[in-house]
Design an enzyme around this catalytic site. Structure first.
Site, mmCIF file in Angstrom:
data_model
loop_
_atom_site.group_PDB
_atom_site.id
_atom_site.type_symbol
_atom_site.label_atom_id
_atom_site.label_comp_id
_atom_site.label_asym_id
_atom_site.label_seq_id
_atom_site.Cartn_x
_atom_site.Cartn_y
_atom_site.Cartn_z
ATOM 1 C CB CYS A 177 7.116 1.046 -0.140
ATOM 2 S SG CYS A 177 8.543 0.776 -1.214
ATOM 3 C CG HIS B 40 32.777 -18.730 25.764
ATOM 4 N ND1 HIS B 40 33.868 -19.552 25.558
ATOM 5 C CD2 HIS B 40 31.874 -19.052 24.794
ATOM 6 C CE1 HIS B 40 33.648 -20.319 24.497
ATOM 7 N NE2 HIS B 40 32.441 -20.038 24.018
ATOM 8 C CB CYS C 289 28.630 -19.520 20.731
ATOM 9 S SG CYS C 289 29.606 -19.023 22.172
ATOM 10 C CB CYS D 27 32.366 -16.621 22.073
ATOM 11 S SG CYS D 27 32.943 -18.047 21.103
#
Length: 326
Positions: free
Chosen positions: A234, A189, A182, A179
């Site tokens: 770093c 879904h 979401c 989806c």
């Protein structure tokens, strides 16, 4: 092969050579010609450089400050000269790193870039192709920001109409459907709204803790929101938008004053200040946080669920919830 390698004259007297032998002979002669031309070219460069050195006319590279002949230099649109090796290293860092792919002049304060003809003449093919690829990707991201969608499982980018909710990943190694809103897999879904899908405790909590585990490893740029993952180097991270941030505390920084400046043993905490360390192992830092979040997720689910549902959820929580993290 002995005749071919030594270029024996009498081997050419044969007029009825087989096609395969004739093909090998032509190939060798062509290669020998190319080798001779290349050796002549290198000799001409060396003689030319010796003449420059003799006359004191070698040019200083604006980046590494070495002295080179003009033929070994490249220049930006404004005429600032740099050696070709410095441009190759600069381009390699730009196109394969996390910074901007734009190759602006290495001279401080110069806003010019390098002409395409110079890049094509100097850069190796793999770096040049990656440079064009990054340029196209950034152009699409800038002009189609609302339609650009990334797969939640592999981070592969693709364009998707604003009205489309189903996102089918075009990456042949992924091909998962999810989806757009979401990021839940589409098979869970179908026929439901995002709110209905997330109402299920298992899915809601799994998504929540997987997002937290992902966020523990991925850093979001404080300026443009681009995801950054550190593999080495770093803790002063640079983004392609030009901003800098600390990998440990995720705050925006400029120079290196943000980090501890006291001498100490590698990996040992500082006894004089509480500033962030410039050098740490990203694997150990992230794995420790991810394991803590995983344990917290298992404990939270055990309170609300029981039986098979709980076991299923716990088994799906892993330290690497998404291929994007690798």
């Amino acid at each position: 092969m002995n005749f071919l390698e030594n270029d024996r004259r009498y081997c050419r007297t044969y007029s009825n050579l087989e096609a395969s032998v004739q093909k090998e002979l032509s190939f060798y002669q062509q290669k020998a010609k190319e080798w001779a031309e290349h050796e002549d070219f290198l000799l001409a460069l060396q003689v030319n450089e010796d003449e420059y050195k003799k006359d004191g006319q070698l040019i200083e590279c604006g980046c590494c400050y070495g002295e080179f002949a003009f033929e070994k230099m490249t220049q930006c649109s404004d005429g600032h000269l740099f050696c070709k090796e410095c441009l190759v290293k600069y381009a390699q860092e730009a196109v394969f790193g996390s910074g901007k792919s734009e190759l602006s002049c290495m001279e401080s304060g110069c806003p010019c870039s390098y002409p395409v003809c110079e890049l094509e003449k100097v850069l190796p093919e793999n770096i040049l192709c990656k440079y064009y690829e990054r340029q196209a990707e950034e152009a699409v991201a800038a002009t189609c920001a609302d339609e650009l969608v990334r797969c939640p499982f592999c981070n592969f980018p693709a364009l998707l109409d604003k009205d489309m909710s189903l996102f089918s990943c075009p990456n042949p190694r992924c091909r998962k459907e999810s989806c757009r809103k979401c990021h839940v897999q589409w098979k869970q879904h179908v026929g439901k709204t995002c709110e209905q899908v997330l109402e299920r405790d298992e899915i809601r909590m799994r998504v929540l803790f997987e997002e937290r585990m992902t966020a523990a490893r991925v850093r979001k740029c404080v300026k443009c929101g681009t995801g950054l993952v550190k593999s080495e180097g770093c803790n002063r991270m640079s983004c392609r938008c030009g901003s800098f941030m600390c990998y440990l505390c995720r705050e925006a920084i400029t120079g290196y004053n943000h980090f501890c400046q006291h001498a100490r043993s590698p990996g040992a905490p500082c006894r004089h200040c509480r500033k962030c360390s410039l050098w740490t192992d990203p694997t150990q830092d992230d794995e420790r946080i991810i394991q803590e979040i995983q344990k917290e997720g298992e404990a939270e689910l055990n309170k609300k669920c029981s039986g098979q549902g709980s076991s299923l959820f716990v088994s799906r929580l892993s330290p690497h919830p998404s291929p994007f993290l690798h």
